[in-house]
Design a protein around this motif. Structure first.
Motif, PDB file in Angstrom:
ATOM      1  N   MET A 137       0.839  -1.180   0.000  1.00  0.00           N
ATOM      2  CA  MET A 137       0.000   0.000   0.000  1.00  0.00           C
ATOM      3  C   MET A 137       0.885   1.246   0.000  1.00  0.00           C
ATOM      4  N   VAL A 138       0.565   2.185  -0.860  1.00  0.00           N
ATOM      5  CA  VAL A 138       1.297   3.443  -0.932  1.00  0.00           C
ATOM      6  C   VAL A 138       0.502   4.509  -0.180  1.00  0.00           C
ATOM      7  N   VAL A 139       1.165   5.221   0.699  1.00  0.00           N
ATOM      8  CA  VAL A 139       0.527   6.295   1.451  1.00  0.00           C
ATOM      9  C   VAL A 139       1.163   7.616   1.040  1.00  0.00           C
ATOM     10  N   ILE A 140       0.326   8.546   0.591  1.00  0.00           N
ATOM     11  CA  ILE A 140       0.800   9.883   0.240  1.00  0.00           C
ATOM     12  C   ILE A 140       0.130  10.848   1.202  1.00  0.00           C
ATOM     13  N   ALA A 141       0.920  11.476   2.043  1.00  0.00           N
ATOM     14  CA  ALA A 141       0.389  12.369   3.065  1.00  0.00           C
ATOM     15  C   ALA A 141       0.060  13.739   2.486  1.00  0.00           C
ATOM     16  N   GLU A 142      -0.970  14.345   3.041  1.00  0.00           N
ATOM     17  CA  GLU A 142      -1.291  15.725   2.685  1.00  0.00           C
ATOM     18  C   GLU A 142      -0.423  16.658   3.511  1.00  0.00           C
ATOM     19  N   ARG A 143      -0.131  17.816   2.947  1.00  0.00           N
ATOM     20  CA  ARG A 143       0.675  18.799   3.667  1.00  0.00           C
ATOM     21  C   ARG A 143       0.295  20.190   3.214  1.00  0.00           C
ATOM     22  N   ASP A 144       0.765  21.170   3.940  1.00  0.00           N
ATOM     23  CA  ASP A 144       0.511  22.561   3.569  1.00  0.00           C
ATOM     24  C   ASP A 144       1.191  22.886   2.251  1.00  0.00           C
ATOM     25  N   TYR A 145       0.646  23.888   1.569  1.00  0.00           N
ATOM     26  CA  TYR A 145       1.224  24.357   0.313  1.00  0.00           C
ATOM     27  C   TYR A 145       2.682  24.731   0.522  1.00  0.00           C
ATOM     28  N   ASP A 146       3.515  24.338  -0.420  1.00  0.00           N
ATOM     29  CA  ASP A 146       4.944  24.653  -0.364  1.00  0.00           C
ATOM     30  C   ASP A 146       5.254  25.674  -1.457  1.00  0.00           C
TER      31      ASP A 146
END
Length: 59
Positions: free
Chosen positions: A1-10
């Motif tokens: 399973m691939v997990v892509i985390a959300e983050r604040d705009y860079d």
């Protein structure tokens, strides 16, 4: 399973995109008409996954 985390705009994402765009244009300049930064990394202040999505139009 691939997990892509959300983050604040860079704020570096547009600059990173520009580097990638120049690399793609240098290799595929004959077949690519226009390249775009798309999805959430293109929208300032929007929470996003940290993957730069690129769309293009072929000649």
């Amino acid at each position: 399973m691939v997990v892509i985390a959300e983050r604040d705009y860079d704020p570096a994402w547009p600059e990173i995109y520009t580097i990638i765009e120049h690399s793609i244009k240098g290799k595929l300049w004959v077949t690519i008409l226009k390249i775009y930064l798309v999805r959430s990394t293109a929208v300032p202040d929007l929470i996003s996954k940290s993957v730069i999505d690129i769309g293009y139009i072929k000649n």
